[in-house]
Design a protein around this motif. Structure first.
Motif, PDB file in Angstrom:
ATOM      1  N   PHE A  13       0.836  -1.205   0.000  1.00 44.28           N
ATOM      2  CA  PHE A  13       0.000   0.000   0.000  1.00 44.28           C
ATOM      3  C   PHE A  13       0.869   1.253   0.000  1.00 44.28           C
ATOM      4  CE2 PHE A  13      -1.775   3.421   2.613  1.00 44.28           C
ATOM      5  CZ  PHE A  13      -2.894   3.755   1.871  1.00 44.28           C
ATOM      6  N   HIS A  14       1.918   1.264   0.816  1.00 43.48           N
ATOM      7  CA  HIS A  14       2.835   2.401   0.885  1.00 43.48           C
ATOM      8  C   HIS A  14       3.443   2.692  -0.475  1.00 43.48           C
ATOM      9  CE1 HIS A  14       6.954   4.021   1.220  1.00 43.48           C
ATOM     10  NE2 HIS A  14       6.490   4.745   2.233  1.00 43.48           N
ATOM     11  N   ASP A  15       3.972   1.659  -1.120  1.00 37.63           N
ATOM     12  CA  ASP A  15       4.671   1.873  -2.387  1.00 37.63           C
ATOM     13  C   ASP A  15       3.728   2.301  -3.502  1.00 37.63           C
ATOM     14  OD1 ASP A  15       6.832   1.085  -0.950  1.00 37.63           O
ATOM     15  OD2 ASP A  15       7.336  -0.665  -2.166  1.00 37.63           O
ATOM     16  N   VAL A  16       2.487   1.826  -3.451  1.00 38.82           N
ATOM     17  CA  VAL A  16       1.532   2.142  -4.511  1.00 38.82           C
ATOM     18  C   VAL A  16       0.829   3.470  -4.247  1.00 38.82           C
ATOM     19  CG1 VAL A  16      -0.625   1.422  -5.638  1.00 38.82           C
ATOM     20  CG2 VAL A  16       1.160  -0.269  -5.132  1.00 38.82           C
ATOM     21  N   ALA A  17       0.263   3.634  -3.055  1.00 36.82           N
ATOM     22  CA  ALA A  17      -0.588   4.792  -2.782  1.00 36.82           C
ATOM     23  C   ALA A  17       0.182   6.025  -2.325  1.00 36.82           C
ATOM     24  CB  ALA A  17      -1.638   4.425  -1.734  1.00 36.82           C
ATOM     25  N   ILE A  18       1.292   5.820  -1.602  1.00 36.92           N
ATOM     26  CA  ILE A  18       2.049   6.964  -1.083  1.00 36.92           C
ATOM     27  C   ILE A  18       3.177   7.349  -2.039  1.00 36.92           C
ATOM     28  CG2 ILE A  18       3.491   7.805   0.817  1.00 36.92           C
ATOM     29  CD1 ILE A  18       1.894   6.039   2.695  1.00 36.92           C
ATOM     30  N   GLU A  19       4.040   6.381  -2.374  1.00 38.47           N
ATOM     31  CA  GLU A  19       5.163   6.680  -3.266  1.00 38.47           C
ATOM     32  C   GLU A  19       4.773   6.640  -4.744  1.00 38.47           C
ATOM     33  OE1 GLU A  19       7.838   7.910  -2.652  1.00 38.47           O
ATOM     34  OE2 GLU A  19       8.584   7.337  -0.694  1.00 38.47           O
ATOM     35  N   GLN A  20       3.634   6.005  -5.042  1.00 39.12           N
ATOM     36  CA  GLN A  20       3.210   5.791  -6.430  1.00 39.12           C
ATOM     37  C   GLN A  20       4.350   5.199  -7.255  1.00 39.12           C
ATOM     38  OE1 GLN A  20       1.460   9.417  -7.975  1.00 39.12           O
ATOM     39  NE2 GLN A  20      -0.402   9.082  -6.800  1.00 39.12           N
ATOM     40  N   ASN A  21       4.985   4.217  -6.637  1.00 39.83           N
ATOM     41  CA  ASN A  21       6.137   3.552  -7.250  1.00 39.83           C
ATOM     42  C   ASN A  21       5.681   2.201  -7.789  1.00 39.83           C
ATOM     43  OD1 ASN A  21       8.729   2.459  -7.808  1.00 39.83           O
ATOM     44  ND2 ASN A  21       8.834   1.641  -5.719  1.00 39.83           N
ATOM     45  N   TYR A  22       5.003   2.236  -8.940  1.00 35.71           N
ATOM     46  CA  TYR A  22       4.506   0.984  -9.495  1.00 35.71           C
ATOM     47  C   TYR A  22       4.364   1.105 -11.009  1.00 35.71           C
ATOM     48  CZ  TYR A  22      -0.076   3.304  -9.823  1.00 35.71           C
ATOM     49  OH  TYR A  22      -1.100   4.153 -10.120  1.00 35.71           O
ATOM     50  N   GLU A  23       4.130  -0.019 -11.601  1.00 37.85           N
ATOM     51  CA  GLU A  23       3.928  -0.085 -13.035  1.00 37.85           C
ATOM     52  C   GLU A  23       2.804  -1.071 -13.320  1.00 37.85           C
ATOM     53  OE1 GLU A  23       6.670  -0.785 -17.049  1.00 37.85           O
ATOM     54  OE2 GLU A  23       7.566  -0.539 -15.070  1.00 37.85           O
TER      55      GLU A  23
ATOM     56  N   ASN B 244       3.570  -8.465 -22.432  1.00 35.77           N
ATOM     57  CA  ASN B 244       3.422  -7.047 -22.092  1.00 35.77           C
ATOM     58  C   ASN B 244       2.963  -6.260 -23.311  1.00 35.77           C
ATOM     59  OD1 ASN B 244       3.622  -4.604 -20.848  1.00 35.77           O
ATOM     60  ND2 ASN B 244       5.821  -4.420 -21.155  1.00 35.77           N
ATOM     61  N   ALA B 245       1.784  -5.621 -23.183  1.00 41.46           N
ATOM     62  CA  ALA B 245       1.266  -4.878 -24.317  1.00 41.46           C
ATOM     63  C   ALA B 245       1.045  -3.410 -23.994  1.00 41.46           C
ATOM     64  CB  ALA B 245      -0.051  -5.493 -24.781  1.00 41.46           C
ATOM     65  N   ASP B 246       0.922  -3.094 -22.732  1.00 45.65           N
ATOM     66  CA  ASP B 246       0.621  -1.725 -22.362  1.00 45.65           C
ATOM     67  C   ASP B 246       1.150  -1.462 -20.966  1.00 45.65           C
ATOM     68  OD1 ASP B 246      -0.543   0.825 -22.535  1.00 45.65           O
ATOM     69  OD2 ASP B 246      -2.284   0.129 -21.405  1.00 45.65           O
ATOM     70  N   LYS B 247       1.637  -0.256 -20.719  1.00 45.58           N
ATOM     71  CA  LYS B 247       2.200   0.053 -19.406  1.00 45.58           C
ATOM     72  C   LYS B 247       1.631   1.354 -18.892  1.00 45.58           C
ATOM     73  CE  LYS B 247       6.737  -2.146 -20.046  1.00 45.58           C
ATOM     74  NZ  LYS B 247       8.197  -1.924 -19.982  1.00 45.58           N
ATOM     75  N   GLU B 248       1.420   1.398 -17.585  1.00 38.23           N
ATOM     76  CA  GLU B 248       1.104   2.639 -16.893  1.00 38.23           C
ATOM     77  C   GLU B 248       2.128   2.761 -15.791  1.00 38.23           C
ATOM     78  OE1 GLU B 248      -2.006   4.129 -13.563  1.00 38.23           O
ATOM     79  OE2 GLU B 248      -2.842   2.993 -15.252  1.00 38.23           O
ATOM     80  N   SER B 249       3.008   3.730 -15.881  1.00 40.18           N
ATOM     81  CA  SER B 249       4.128   3.813 -14.949  1.00 40.18           C
ATOM     82  C   SER B 249       3.957   4.968 -13.981  1.00 40.18           C
ATOM     83  CB  SER B 249       5.447   3.986 -15.713  1.00 40.18           C
ATOM     84  OG  SER B 249       5.691   2.864 -16.525  1.00 40.18           O
ATOM     85  N   HIS B 250       4.338   4.712 -12.752  1.00 39.08           N
ATOM     86  CA  HIS B 250       4.435   5.743 -11.710  1.00 39.08           C
ATOM     87  C   HIS B 250       5.742   5.453 -10.991  1.00 39.08           C
ATOM     88  CE1 HIS B 250       0.279   7.245 -12.097  1.00 39.08           C
ATOM     89  NE2 HIS B 250       0.053   6.003 -12.500  1.00 39.08           N
ATOM     90  N   ILE B 251       6.844   5.980 -11.501  1.00 37.33           N
ATOM     91  CA  ILE B 251       8.149   5.604 -10.991  1.00 37.33           C
ATOM     92  C   ILE B 251       8.936   6.866 -10.632  1.00 37.33           C
ATOM     93  CG2 ILE B 251      10.238   4.257 -11.471  1.00 37.33           C
ATOM     94  CD1 ILE B 251       8.666   3.065 -13.872  1.00 37.33           C
ATOM     95  N   LYS B 252       9.571   6.854  -9.475  1.00 33.86           N
ATOM     96  CA  LYS B 252      10.441   7.945  -9.066  1.00 33.86           C
ATOM     97  C   LYS B 252      11.822   7.351  -8.860  1.00 33.86           C
ATOM     98  CE  LYS B 252       6.538  10.304  -6.967  1.00 33.86           C
ATOM     99  NZ  LYS B 252       5.900  10.839  -5.772  1.00 33.86           N
ATOM    100  N   ASN B 253      12.727   7.691  -9.759  1.00 35.76           N
ATOM    101  CA  ASN B 253      13.975   6.935  -9.842  1.00 35.76           C
ATOM    102  C   ASN B 253      15.136   7.522  -9.040  1.00 35.76           C
ATOM    103  OD1 ASN B 253      13.135   4.834 -11.551  1.00 35.76           O
ATOM    104  ND2 ASN B 253      13.162   6.233 -13.301  1.00 35.76           N
ATOM    105  N   GLU B 254      15.001   8.701  -8.476  1.00 37.61           N
ATOM    106  CA  GLU B 254      16.155   9.253  -7.784  1.00 37.61           C
ATOM    107  C   GLU B 254      15.902   9.370  -6.293  1.00 37.61           C
ATOM    108  OE1 GLU B 254      16.874  12.988  -9.545  1.00 37.61           O
ATOM    109  OE2 GLU B 254      14.986  13.883  -8.917  1.00 37.61           O
ATOM    110  N   HIS B 255      17.025   9.546  -5.585  1.00 39.36           N
ATOM    111  CA  HIS B 255      16.995   9.683  -4.122  1.00 39.36           C
ATOM    112  C   HIS B 255      16.403   8.439  -3.449  1.00 39.36           C
ATOM    113  CE1 HIS B 255      17.972  13.684  -5.258  1.00 39.36           C
ATOM    114  NE2 HIS B 255      16.735  14.027  -5.573  1.00 39.36           N
ATOM    115  N   TRP B 256      16.722   7.253  -3.954  1.00 34.94           N
ATOM    116  CA  TRP B 256      16.197   6.023  -3.360  1.00 34.94           C
ATOM    117  C   TRP B 256      16.895   5.706  -2.049  1.00 34.94           C
ATOM    118  CZ3 TRP B 256      11.962   3.438  -3.916  1.00 34.94           C
ATOM    119  CH2 TRP B 256      11.252   3.557  -5.112  1.00 34.94           C
ATOM    120  N   VAL B 257      16.097   5.383  -1.049  1.00 43.24           N
ATOM    121  CA  VAL B 257      16.618   5.027   0.260  1.00 43.24           C
ATOM    122  C   VAL B 257      16.067   3.655   0.622  1.00 43.24           C
ATOM    123  CG1 VAL B 257      16.734   5.701   2.680  1.00 43.24           C
ATOM    124  CG2 VAL B 257      16.648   7.456   0.910  1.00 43.24           C
TER     125      VAL B 257
END
Length: 569
Positions: free
Chosen positions: A424-434, A480-493
């Motif tokens: 939930f944290h990674d999807v809803a808060i960080e929006q770090n998903y595909e 894989n035919a279609d992607k919806e990305s929500h990725i933040k690639n910098e400052h990873w901790v």
């Protein structure tokens, strides 16, 4: 924000039972699962007590025409909220009108003026009687005032109207079935080759029937929550309504649940069995959303399980393991902002589990059914409803309980909650998903169109890796035919916790580093392993990005190894 708290009396290990009455069985939920008011079962005990007081009287009244009912009711305590408008709880207009009728209990028929008024009141009473929600009020009045000149006539009108509504529903059902047969014939559908198409049409017919049944049940019981005696009259008419269906099919069990929906009460109907009734009570959090058993049609029924049915590897130190899981979960909860609105992807998705622990136990997928805020004992609570799918087709339904409610859970069960919370944290808060458009099938369910994958700080999953995870029962069937990305690639901790050898403890330095991330107390028997930052070497807190799943999975993977740099002398 506070995560969901579990009432002490909500014991999933102990078989729960309904209160049994002559014509139905009924239970209240242990707490509210919707609404902003915190309401416990004890707060609503008056309702059950009053039903018990009336039960024998109603058996004497209707026992000669009714047999033991097949109806089961489960009421979410949220429906007793004071915030529900008064006009939904009581109909003061009809109550006042029925009081006025007492003036005509014994009137002079020779008086033209009085006779004219009586005729006017009778006409108005007949008009009120055609509305389903008024029927229990008026029928109760007619039985209480049996000597009233309107009584016999109005009782007959109501009984005939209920029968008419039931016959109409039966005719609609038969008409829909006839249309299905005509559609199959016209389109030349094969019962085997076109099974899915026929099933889709059948589902629409079932939904139409359920809609009619739900309307009648919800209206006939509309005012019964504030007056328990009305509940009995409502049940009486529900049984009469369904009798019209019994003439064309074997009578089955019906399960009816109630919960608050905003400023009104919503009703849900499900075909059921004794076993399913017990299952619904065990999963009271999901009473409005359990997949419905196909009404009056054969269909495979999912096997639903609770967290307590999940067994697996026993850790060498259960309490230490639960302690570190609590620490990670508390850290995630502290990152959930009060009053913030969190949303999930709207597409039909499953998350392929990325954890050796759960993969070894046969858990393939997780998804979140719903996120909402509800009233808790001290403040608003976040309710996250989760499902986990097993390789063998079993489905685990579980809300994410606050770590303070984990006392009667084992470490594996706590780990599943912690994993889901981190997701939930990674999807809803960080929006770090595909979102990968790859169909995933689970037994007993419609297929899911998308896979939701998250990204760790050190590696990203690929469609090839996901395909390699599949098996015969839960397969990824499209590339894989279609992607919806929500990725933040910098400052990873990505910090984690590592077990210490017995007799060792974390250094003050590691405790100080952990505190910078908001971790005030390290779990017993663990030390804190600092992170590395990918991207710019800038670790200002507001710019940091965390993968909670990465933190959890690294910690779980290190449980069998020890970090022994800091020794207690």
């Amino acid at each position: 924000m506070q995560l969901l708290s579990k009432p002490e009396n909500l014991n999933y290990k102990k078989k729960r039972e309904y209160e049994t009455f002559h014509f139905f069985q009924l239970a209240l939920t242990e707490r509210n699962w919707t609404g902003s008011d915190y309401i416990t079962k004890e707060d609503c005990a008056w309702f059950i007590n009053e039903l018990k007081e009336f039960d024998d009287a109603f058996n004497n009244m209707f026992g000669h025409v009714l047999t033991k009912s097949r109806f089961t009711f489960l009421l979410d305590t949220s429906i007793f909220s004071d915030e529900i408008p008064e006009n939904y709880k009581s109909n003061h207009k009809i109550i006042d009108f029925l009081e006025e009728l007492e003036d005509f209990e014994d009137f002079d028929e020779e008086s033209k003026e009085i006779a004219k008024r009586a005729k006017k009141y009778l006409s108005k009473l007949k008009s009120f009687s055609t509305k389903i929600e008024n029927m229990p009020y008026i029928y109760r009045w007619a039985l209480q005032y049996e000597d009233h000149p309107f009584s016999v006539q109005i009782k007959t009108i109501i009984e005939e109207e209920v029968k008419r509504i039931g016959i109409s529903s039966r005719k609609n059902w038969l008409s829909d079935r006839k249309k299905l047969i005509e559609t199959i014939r016209k389109k030349n559908l094969d019962p085997y080759k076109d099974k899915d198409k026929i099933s889709a049409i059948d589902v629409k017919i079932v939904e139409g029937c359920e809609k009619r049944d739900k309307h009648f049940v919800s209206q006939i019981l509309k005012y019964s929550i504030s007056e328990p005696s009305l509940f009995f009259y409502g049940v009486y008419f529900i049984i009469q309504y369904f009798k019209e269906m019994d003439e064309m099919m074997d009578a089955g069990y019906e399960f009816v649940s109630f919960e608050r929906d905003g400023n009104k009460v919503d009703v849900f109907l499900k075909d059921s069995t004794n076993e399913l009734n017990e299952l619904f009570l065990a999963h009271e959090t999901f009473i409005s959303s359990l997949p419905k058993v196909k009404r009056r049609a054969d269909g495979w029924v999912s096997a639903y399980h609770t967290l307590y049915d999940l067994q697996g590897k026993e850790f060498d130190n259960e309490e230490q393991t639960k302690d570190v899981l609590r620490t990670i979960s508390d850290w995630v909860i502290n990152r959930i902002k009060d009053k913030s609105k969190y949303s999930l992807p709207r597409k039909n998705w499953l998350h392929p589990v990325k954890s050796e622990l759960f993969s070894s136990m046969g858990i393939n997928y997780i998804y979140f059914e719903d996120i909402s805020t509800i009233g808790g004992p001290s403040e608003e609570e976040l309710l996250i409803k989760a499902h986990a799918f097993m390789e063998d087709g079993a489905e685990i339904l579980f809300p994410l309980f606050d770590p303070n409610s984990w006392d009667d859970l084992n470490a594996v069960q706590c780990a599943l909650i912690a994993y889901s919370l981190c997701l939930f944290h990674d999807v809803a808060i960080e929006q770090n998903y595909e979102m990968l458009q790859q169909e995933a099938r689970v037994p007993g369910r419609n297929s899911f169109e998308y896979l939701l994958v998250t990204h760790s700080s050190h590696t990203d999953p690929t469609p090839l890796q996901l395909n390699n995870k599949s098996n015969g029962k839960s397969a990824v069937t499209e590339k894989n035919a279609d992607k919806e990305s929500h990725i933040k690639n910098e400052h990873w901790v990505s910090f984690h916790f590592r077990r210490l050898q017995p007799g060792y403890k974390a250094s003050e330095r590691q405790r100080a580093v952990a505190s910078k991330y908001g971790i005030k107390k390290l779990p017993t028997g663990f030390t804190f392993v600092d992170s590395h930052v990918r991207g710019e070497k800038n670790n200002e807190e507001e710019k940091m990005r965390f993968s909670a799943l990465d933190i959890l999975n690294k910690t779980l993977s290190k449980l069998d190894t020890y970090y022994n740099l800091e020794k207690t002398h």
